[in-house]
Design an enzyme around this catalytic site. Sequence first.
Site, short mmCIF file in Angstrom:
data_model
loop_
_atom_site.label_atom_id
_atom_site.label_comp_id
_atom_site.label_asym_id
_atom_site.label_seq_id
_atom_site.Cartn_x
_atom_site.Cartn_y
_atom_site.Cartn_z
N LEU A 103 0.88 -1.17 0.00
CA LEU A 103 0.00 0.00 0.00
C LEU A 103 0.92 1.22 0.00
O LEU A 103 2.02 1.16 0.55
CB LEU A 103 -0.88 0.04 1.26
CG LEU A 103 -2.00 -0.99 1.38
CD1 LEU A 103 -2.78 -0.77 2.67
CD2 LEU A 103 -2.94 -0.93 0.18
N ASP A 104 0.46 2.32 -0.58
CA ASP A 104 1.25 3.55 -0.54
C ASP A 104 1.38 4.03 0.90
O ASP A 104 0.56 3.68 1.76
CB ASP A 104 0.56 4.65 -1.36
CG ASP A 104 0.44 4.27 -2.83
OD1 ASP A 104 1.24 3.45 -3.30
OD2 ASP A 104 -0.48 4.80 -3.49
N LYS A 105 2.37 4.91 1.12
CA LYS A 105 2.60 5.42 2.47
C LYS A 105 1.34 6.12 3.03
O LYS A 105 1.02 6.01 4.21
CB LYS A 105 3.78 6.40 2.44
CG LYS A 105 4.31 6.78 3.79
CD LYS A 105 5.55 7.63 3.65
CE LYS A 105 5.94 8.22 5.00
NZ LYS A 105 6.92 9.29 4.87
#
Length: 239
Positions: A103-105
């Site tokens: 998942l993105d930050k």
Amino acid sequence: MERLDKLVCSQGTLTRSEAGRAIRCGRVTVDGKVCRQGALKLDPAAHDIAVDGKTLGYAKFVYWMLNKPAGILCVSRDPKVPTVVDLLPAEHRRKGLFPAGRLDKDTHGLVLITDDGDFAHRMLSPRHHIPKTYHAVLDKPLTAEDAEAFQAGPVLADGTQCQPAKLSVLREGDNPLVEVVIYEGKYHQIKRMFAAVGCHVEWLKRVKMGGLVLDESLVEGACRPLTQEEKDSILTENN
Ligand code: URA
């Protein structure tokens, strides 16, 4: 090979310091003999390790569900920024743990942390079409054409053709809340799919992978081991 004190706490219910104390007090046996050396390295599959006479059920692999907060990197290790693996209780961190699927930050929600590479590979392989469900808040309402583009499979700005995705509006308004189900895992896929129809994703959360639903009783940053049923549901649901 793993240290005895680490094995005792990673497979049981004791913390690392409790495990150390139990070993020093003579409560831990290896193949029936008391062992007081916490630093002794052992192959857990080759030895019978017991605490107070009760054999540890050695789990070859572990599977944790995490409710990821924003600001945490979805990788195993980073020298500067906290990672999803750092959120596991210290006594349950072991070598080889990684997030199965990134998942993105700034994305929230469901992350599976495991050390089972084969399972992660099956789960992430595009051949298996495991659905991933996201909730997103957008910067503007969607049009009927946008919904059609998702149904057909949006084309990203760089010309990449995506597979058809399911899109439904959960809350209408200037900043609608939508649910998207995708069956592949391209880099920044959800954000790029919405960018392709001129929308910006303001907030993003993964809520489901295969049949595994994020346990909403987990506050952000909290995690728990999967049940066997939950683990099986990841690969079996193909909705
Ligand atoms: N798609 C994105 O754009 N970001 C994520 O974190 C996951 C899917």
